[in-house]
Scaffold this active site. Structure first.
Site, mmCIF file in Angstrom:
data_model
loop_
_atom_site.group_PDB
_atom_site.id
_atom_site.type_symbol
_atom_site.label_atom_id
_atom_site.label_comp_id
_atom_site.label_asym_id
_atom_site.label_seq_id
_atom_site.Cartn_x
_atom_site.Cartn_y
_atom_site.Cartn_z
ATOM 1 N N THR A 30 -1.594 -7.447 9.496
ATOM 2 C CA THR A 30 -1.168 -6.154 8.964
ATOM 3 C C THR A 30 0.342 -6.124 8.802
ATOM 4 O O THR A 30 1.065 -6.798 9.522
ATOM 5 C CB THR A 30 -1.593 -4.980 9.875
ATOM 6 O OG1 THR A 30 -1.020 -5.163 11.176
ATOM 7 C CG2 THR A 30 -3.098 -4.872 9.971
ATOM 8 N N ASN A 32 3.118 -3.476 9.215
ATOM 9 C CA ASN A 32 3.356 -2.156 9.792
ATOM 10 C C ASN A 32 4.534 -1.487 9.104
ATOM 11 O O ASN A 32 5.518 -2.150 8.763
ATOM 12 C CB ASN A 32 3.647 -2.289 11.288
ATOM 13 C CG ASN A 32 2.435 -2.769 12.051
ATOM 14 O OD1 ASN A 32 1.698 -1.970 12.592
ATOM 15 N ND2 ASN A 32 2.210 -4.078 12.074
ATOM 16 N N GLU A 117 -0.606 0.835 9.869
ATOM 17 C CA GLU A 117 -0.795 -0.600 9.696
ATOM 18 C C GLU A 117 -1.518 -0.872 8.385
ATOM 19 O O GLU A 117 -2.629 -0.406 8.190
ATOM 20 C CB GLU A 117 -1.599 -1.166 10.855
ATOM 21 C CG GLU A 117 -0.964 -0.893 12.208
ATOM 22 C CD GLU A 117 -1.870 -1.273 13.361
ATOM 23 O OE1 GLU A 117 -2.169 -2.469 13.507
ATOM 24 O OE2 GLU A 117 -2.295 -0.359 14.084
#
Length: 183
Positions: A30, A32, A117
């Site tokens: 992910t 962020n 995320e």
């Protein structure tokens, strides 16, 4: 079918360090973004959960350095620093791509702070901490929830990714992919 109000919501942000669980625990990396960027975006306040849309990264990126936390509290993200190496985003990685985004408290992990995320549906050559990221949030998939196991969480994320791809294949959403926002 085009996006329904309050969508589309456009977010212009940058990639920060997170918990590091997306890649290591889940095998689903992910990117962020600061939760404040998401909260200021126009998404209904307090609506945690999973969203879908398009993402594009650009600019340069660096390496993330994690610093040990004196508290060693797994519910808070570790202290991080991005060491800029001024690597440019590769052309194949700097295109508009489908994404799913989790916003909230991640009940499975018991976070004490909210996070935003973004999983971009693409196999990137490298991590891109510090890069610029543009998000077109086009809809809401589901509220966040807890899971019995990591495997159940991964299975649900894969379902979210599949749903995102299905929604984004519709004509009304495809127009956003080529919008001025991503130029």
């Amino acid at each position: 079918m085009p996006p329904v109000l309050p969508y589309p919501v456009f977010i212009d942000s940058h990639v920060i360090g997170g918990f590091g669980r997306g890649s290591s625990d889940l095998g689903i990396p992910t990117a962020n973004i600061p939760p404040s960027d998401f909260l200021a975006s126009g998404i209904p306040k307090g609506q945690t959960g999973i969203y879908f849309g398009f993402a594009k990264i650009s600019g340069t990126y660096g390496t993330l350095v994690r610093h040990p936390s004196p508290e060693d509290d797994a519910s808070k993200p570790p202290s991080t620093e991005i060491v800029q190496t001024e690597k440019p985003i590769l052309p194949a990685d700097g295109v508009v791509l489908p994404m799913v985004m989790s916003v909230g408290w991640n009940p499975f992990y018991g976070n004490s702070e909210p996070s935003a995320e973004v999983h971009i549906v693409h196999k990137f050559v490298d991590q891109f901490y510090g890069a610029d990221i543009k998000l077109a949030v086009l809809g809401y998939i589901r509220p966040e929830k807890n899971f019995e196991s990591v495997d159940a969480l991964i299975e649900e994320i894969m379902t979210d990714i599949r749903k995102s791809k299905e929604y984004l294949a519709e004509d009304g959403f495809k127009l956003i992919e080529s919008s001025e926002f991503f130029k």
